[in-house]
Design an enzyme around this catalytic site. Structure first.
Site, PDB file in Angstrom:
ATOM      1  N   ALA A  10     -46.488 -52.704 -11.058  1.00  9.32           N
ATOM      2  CA  ALA A  10     -47.455 -53.919 -10.887  1.00  9.32           C
ATOM      3  C   ALA A  10     -48.534 -53.898  -9.836  1.00  9.32           C
ATOM      4  CB  ALA A  10     -46.612 -55.168 -10.868  1.00  9.32           C
ATOM      5  N   LEU A  42     -34.493 -53.350 -10.338  1.00  7.58           N
ATOM      6  CA  LEU A  42     -33.872 -52.162 -10.052  1.00  7.58           C
ATOM      7  C   LEU A  42     -33.084 -52.115  -8.928  1.00  7.58           C
ATOM      8  CD1 LEU A  42     -36.898 -49.681 -10.697  1.00  7.58           C
ATOM      9  CD2 LEU A  42     -34.995 -50.366 -12.258  1.00  7.58           C
ATOM     10  N   TYR A 153     -34.435 -47.674   5.675  1.00  9.46           N
ATOM     11  CA  TYR A 153     -35.463 -47.310   4.998  1.00  9.46           C
ATOM     12  C   TYR A 153     -35.640 -45.778   5.009  1.00  9.46           C
ATOM     13  CZ  TYR A 153     -40.399 -46.596   3.205  1.00  9.46           C
ATOM     14  OH  TYR A 153     -41.578 -46.094   2.753  1.00  9.46           O
TER      15      TYR A 153
END
Length: 255
Positions: A10, A42, A153
């Site tokens: 998106a 997800l 991350y």
């Protein structure tokens, strides 16, 4: 032409990938949290299974390629969300589509990793080890105890890159290909959120590649197009850095 599933479709890199692939005549199955052909979360096991089931239904169990673009950054609401989307959301989705890719035409996949993941190769974070053991409960417990979203991350991107390289060996024997793209800073909403965050803005602003600029999503999409094309027919298990020279600057003697 091919039928290709794209997660994170998106916005950002995923949207650019979709635009490029659609312009080339491919049929797309867009996957995202909302505003997609398959709307699924997800970050959760239930959402991943729903995404797999809906994708298989949409492609009638025959898929030519997957591009795993979905990811969240250091400004995510929780550190656990970073791990859930960036690692488990990628690996479980790809595992669930293996048979459909085998049924397709020379099935292939591209994972969007990050140059940040490469900086942990020498000393992987324990969170990365838990992810690679597929122990989501343990990884999330570590995430809850951590106060460092940047480490989470990087660990998630390191782990997903290792997953991709491991899986490529298995896939190659089945006639499938799997490669990873490691972008540097790219002008996306994710990057903008980090720049605007008081905690991370200064570090992100100073994280500049030797070429002196951030990349743009179209440059990553071009790399995806190459890795999905016949021109890369003998490329498997590779990490393609599209980072303006950032990895070469940080790890000059390690490759």
């Amino acid at each position: 032409m091919s039928t290709i599933a794209v997660t994170g479709a998106a916005s950002g890199i995923g949207a650019a990938v979709c635009q490029h692939l659609e312009a080339a005549g491919h049929t797309l199955i867009r996957v995202d949290l909302r505003n997609a052909d398959v709307n699924a979360d997800l970050s959760t096991a239930e959402g991943r299974q729903a995404a797999i089931a809906q994708t298989l239904e949409a492609c009638n169990n025959r898929l030519d390629a997957v591009v795993a673009c979905a990811g969240v950054g250091v400004t995510a609401p929780s550190i656990g969300l970073i791990l859930g989307v960036n690692y488990f959301g990628v690996t479980e989705y790809l595992d669930g589509l293996e048979d459909a890719l085998t049924a397709g035409c020379n099935g292939k996949a591209v994972i969007i990793g990050s140059v940040a993941g490469s900086h942990m190769v020498a000393t992987p974070h324990p969170m990365a080890a838990a992810m690679l053991e597929n122990d989501e409960a343990k990884a999330l417990q570590m995430a809850e105890q951590s106060e460092n979203p940047s480490a989470a991350y990087a660990a998630s991107k390191y782990a997903v890159t290792v997953y991709g390289r491991r899986k490529s060996v298995e896939w190659g024997k089945r006639g499938l290909r799997l490669n990873i793209i490691a972008p540097g800073a790219v002008e996306t909403p994710l990057h903008k959120a980090s720049l605007d965050d008081a905690r991370f803005g200064e570090a992100v602003k100073n994280f500049v590649a030797p070429m002196g600029r951030a990349g743009v999503p179209d440059e990553i999409a071009d790399g995806v197009g190459f890795l999905l094309s016949d021109k890369s027919a003998f490329v498997n298990g590779s990490v393609l850095f599209i980072d303006g020279g950032m990895d070469a600057m940080v790890r000059t003697n390690t490759f």
